[in-house]
Design an enzyme around this catalytic site. Structure first.
Site, PDB file in Angstrom:
ATOM      1  N   GLU A   1      -1.560  -9.904   7.054  1.00 34.86           N
ATOM      2  CA  GLU A   1      -0.636  -9.685   5.934  1.00 34.86           C
ATOM      3  C   GLU A   1      -1.358  -9.095   4.730  1.00 34.86           C
ATOM      4  O   GLU A   1      -1.373  -9.679   3.647  1.00 34.86           O
ATOM      5  CB  GLU A   1      -0.006 -11.024   5.503  1.00 34.86           C
ATOM      6  CG  GLU A   1       0.701 -11.774   6.602  1.00 34.86           C
ATOM      7  CD  GLU A   1       1.028 -13.220   6.206  1.00 34.86           C
ATOM      8  OE1 GLU A   1       0.505 -13.707   5.177  1.00 34.86           O
ATOM      9  OE2 GLU A   1       1.800 -13.856   6.927  1.00 34.86           O
TER      10      GLU A   1
ATOM     11  N   GLY B   1      -1.997  -7.061   1.425  1.00 32.37           N
ATOM     12  CA  GLY B   1      -1.214  -6.446   0.354  1.00 32.37           C
ATOM     13  C   GLY B   1      -2.115  -5.516  -0.439  1.00 32.37           C
ATOM     14  O   GLY B   1      -2.094  -4.291  -0.309  1.00 32.37           O
TER      15      GLY B   1
ATOM     16  N   ARG C   1      -2.513  -7.910 -15.144  1.00 26.74           N
ATOM     17  CA  ARG C   1      -3.742  -8.479 -14.572  1.00 26.74           C
ATOM     18  C   ARG C   1      -4.872  -8.698 -15.575  1.00 26.74           C
ATOM     19  O   ARG C   1      -5.512  -9.756 -15.538  1.00 26.74           O
ATOM     20  CB  ARG C   1      -4.229  -7.623 -13.395  1.00 26.74           C
ATOM     21  CG  ARG C   1      -3.209  -7.560 -12.238  1.00 26.74           C
ATOM     22  CD  ARG C   1      -3.743  -6.870 -11.002  1.00 26.74           C
ATOM     23  NE  ARG C   1      -4.782  -7.636 -10.360  1.00 26.74           N
ATOM     24  CZ  ARG C   1      -6.073  -7.411 -10.477  1.00 26.74           C
ATOM     25  NH1 ARG C   1      -6.518  -6.386 -11.194  1.00 26.74           N
ATOM     26  NH2 ARG C   1      -6.944  -8.176  -9.887  1.00 26.74           N
TER      27      ARG C   1
ATOM     28  N   TYR D   1      -5.677 -12.573 -15.519  1.00 23.28           N
ATOM     29  CA  TYR D   1      -6.845 -12.969 -14.721  1.00 23.28           C
ATOM     30  C   TYR D   1      -8.165 -12.499 -15.333  1.00 23.28           C
ATOM     31  O   TYR D   1      -9.208 -12.648 -14.699  1.00 23.28           O
ATOM     32  CB  TYR D   1      -6.791 -12.364 -13.313  1.00 23.28           C
ATOM     33  CG  TYR D   1      -5.522 -12.529 -12.529  1.00 23.28           C
ATOM     34  CD1 TYR D   1      -5.118 -13.781 -12.075  1.00 23.28           C
ATOM     35  CD2 TYR D   1      -4.746 -11.426 -12.191  1.00 23.28           C
ATOM     36  CE1 TYR D   1      -3.961 -13.923 -11.325  1.00 23.28           C
ATOM     37  CE2 TYR D   1      -3.587 -11.560 -11.439  1.00 23.28           C
ATOM     38  CZ  TYR D   1      -3.201 -12.808 -11.013  1.00 23.28           C
ATOM     39  OH  TYR D   1      -2.066 -12.940 -10.265  1.00 23.28           O
TER      40      TYR D   1
ATOM     41  N   CYS E   1       2.532  -7.800 -29.567  1.00 28.92           N
ATOM     42  CA  CYS E   1       2.044  -8.687 -30.633  1.00 28.92           C
ATOM     43  C   CYS E   1       1.344  -9.910 -30.061  1.00 28.92           C
ATOM     44  O   CYS E   1       1.827 -11.043 -30.201  1.00 28.92           O
ATOM     45  CB  CYS E   1       3.214  -9.107 -31.506  1.00 28.92           C
ATOM     46  SG  CYS E   1       4.149  -7.692 -32.053  1.00 28.92           S
TER      47      CYS E   1
HETATM   48  C1  PLP Z   1      -0.388 -12.891  -1.505  1.00 28.12           C
HETATM   49  C2  PLP Z   1      -0.305 -13.104  -0.045  1.00 28.12           C
HETATM   50  C3  PLP Z   1      -0.742 -12.112   0.835  1.00 28.12           C
HETATM   51  C4  PLP Z   1      -1.372 -10.817   0.381  1.00 28.12           C
HETATM   52  O1  PLP Z   1      -2.596 -11.008  -0.247  1.00 28.12           O
HETATM   53  P1  PLP Z   1      -3.498  -9.723  -0.613  1.00 28.12           P
HETATM   54  O2  PLP Z   1      -4.653 -10.312  -1.312  1.00 28.12           O
HETATM   55  O3  PLP Z   1      -2.685  -8.854  -1.489  1.00 28.12           O
HETATM   56  O4  PLP Z   1      -3.875  -9.060   0.656  1.00 28.12           O
HETATM   57  C5  PLP Z   1      -0.584 -12.329   2.192  1.00 28.12           C
HETATM   58  N1  PLP Z   1      -0.026 -13.470   2.671  1.00 28.12           N
HETATM   59  C6  PLP Z   1       0.397 -14.451   1.845  1.00 28.12           C
HETATM   60  C7  PLP Z   1       1.006 -15.678   2.425  1.00 28.12           C
HETATM   61  C8  PLP Z   1       0.275 -14.308   0.463  1.00 28.12           C
HETATM   62  O5  PLP Z   1       0.693 -15.284  -0.345  1.00 28.12           O
END
Ligand code: PLP
Length: 421
Positions: A275, A277, A314, A318, A346
């Protein structure tokens, strides 16, 4: 590698000058490169071959439907964490069999919508959630395919706000209790156990925490099979980090990640799901902004931009670093000066960078924040009644606005006056 390069003295997204988009759309805006998104998705496919696999893009990092359609058309699956994201995946034409539903607090309504619309699997994170899902599935006369998200208690060595795999985090069930939880899952009438899920955090710059976690998943797979469960799918989550600075960071490449997955899990004969992102979307996008003023302060100069903390959260949230570059290419050896780069909001927290060496910029000049494709536009908000920043997608030498900047009329219309006021 990305497709944001200087050509003829101007920063381009693929074949399009960012200054041309700025003239057309106004600033600030996000701009994504289709070729970069495609390339990053393909890197994962190549890294996981020849294992049976599905690369599910984590929609939460960049959720524009046009981007989802681009990736979905390449064969990507989607990892969603809310009904809204589920509906985005469907709107992009991604079939339910390629959509994974993650998240620690799915409601019954979300479960119902996904079961009716089609779903590959739910990654369940607690026993109460498991029981609720079983009830919803039974009421619809179907079985919900599930993987249980286990918390392997490893230190992802990343920012505390995006580490998710330590026992003190809210995510998943402790791996030590997994066998008990799977036993209950097997007894619940509305569930079908298909695999195991793990996700230990985001922006990991080292493979070692992944390897520790996947080793524990390998052991658990054998233990659960011995208990009589069918474990045919392993969802390994996302989290591979990206270089936010051109110079010193070198996070592992997808190819090395894939080799490690094969080494730790390849012998189990499972379908592998990941998964990612950020690694797909992060370096596929920039945020382009104009200089409103250059303000000479006491001992420091401020570059006041028309982008602010509400457009790119960000840095303030962070303390994250984004490279900032001039859109007009500086001449070789041109002098630089340290600027505090800030937005107009502001809040002192509305600071993108302190004492950042940049070329001598002036009012009206354009700058680009690199690596802004992930957790950029999706986290934007309208604080200070600043219109939500628009998004543009470039492919080769053409571009399209894929989310428009709302007008002030549209923004004001959302507020309603009660009759009694
Ligand atoms: C945020 C998240 C991702 C993606 O994380 P990346 O760091 O963007 O690759 C994948 N799976 C779950 C369950 C997440 O919460």
């Amino acid at each position: 590698m990305d497709h944001f390069l200087y050509r003829n003295g101007h920063l381009h997204a693929e074949g399009v000058a960012l200054s041309d988009i700025a003239a057309n759309v106004g600033t600030p805006f996000y701009c994504y490169s289709a070729a970069t998104l495609t390339r990053h998705y393909q890197l994962f496919k190549e890294a996981l071959a020849p294992m049976d696999n599905l690369v599910c893009f984590a929609i939460k990092s960049l959720s524009n439907v046009a981007v989802l359609k681009l990736l979905g058309d390449l064969g990507a699956g989607m990892d969603v964490v809310s009904m809204g994201e589920y509906l985005r995946a469907k709107a992009a034409g991604v079939p339910g069999e390629r959509i994974v539903f993650s998240g620690v607090g799915k409601t019954r309504e979300e479960m119902r919508v996904a079961l009716e619309g089609g779903i590959r699997q739910f990654n369940v994170e607690s026993e109460p959630e498991m029981r609720a899902l079983s009830e919803v599935a039974v009421s619809l006369g179907v079985k919900a395919p599930i993987a249980v998200r286990v918390n392997p208690d490893v230190d992802a060595k990343t920012h505390e706000k995006i580490a998710t795999g330590k026992s003190e985090n809210k995510f998943g069930i402790p791996i030590a209790r997994a066998r008990e939880v799977y036993a209950e899952a097997a007894r619940l009438p509305g569930l079908e156990v298909v695999g195991i899920d793990v996700h230990i955090g985001s922006q990991l710059v080292d493979l070692e925490p992944f390897e520790q976690a996947f080793q524990k998943v390998a052991d658990l797979t054998l233990a659960l099979r011995a208990d009589g469960h069918t474990i045919r799918r392993l969802d390994l989550g996302g989290g591979l980090g990206i270089p936010y600075t051109r110079s010193n960071e070198a996070p592992p490449l997808p190819l090395d990640y894939g080799a490690m997955v094969k080494r730790t899990l390849g012998h189990l004969g499972c379908e592998i799901e990941i998964e990612p992102g950020r690694l797909i979307s992060g370096n596929s996008g920039v945020l382009v902004s104009s200089v409103i003023y250059v303000k000479n302060g006491e001992g420091r100069d401020f570059l006041i931009l028309d982008a602010a903390m509400n457009d790119l959260v960000r840095p303030s949230m962070y303390g994250a670093h984004h490279d900032i570059v001039a859109v007009a290419e500086p001449a070789p050896g041109a002098p630089t000066v340290p600027f505090d780069v800030v937005g107009p909001v502001c809040e002192t927290g509305d600071t993108f960078a302190k004492a950042r060496d940049l070329p001598l910029l002036a009012e009206g000049d354009l700058v680009a924040f690199r690596s802004a494709g992930a957790y950029g536009a999706v986290m934007a908000n309208e604080y200070n009644t600043r219109p939500l920043v628009p998004e543009v997608l470039v492919k080769d030498d053409h571009f399209a606005v894929i989310r428009e900047r709302p007008s002030y009329d549209e923004i004001l219309k959302r507020d309603k006056l009660p009759e009694w006021l």
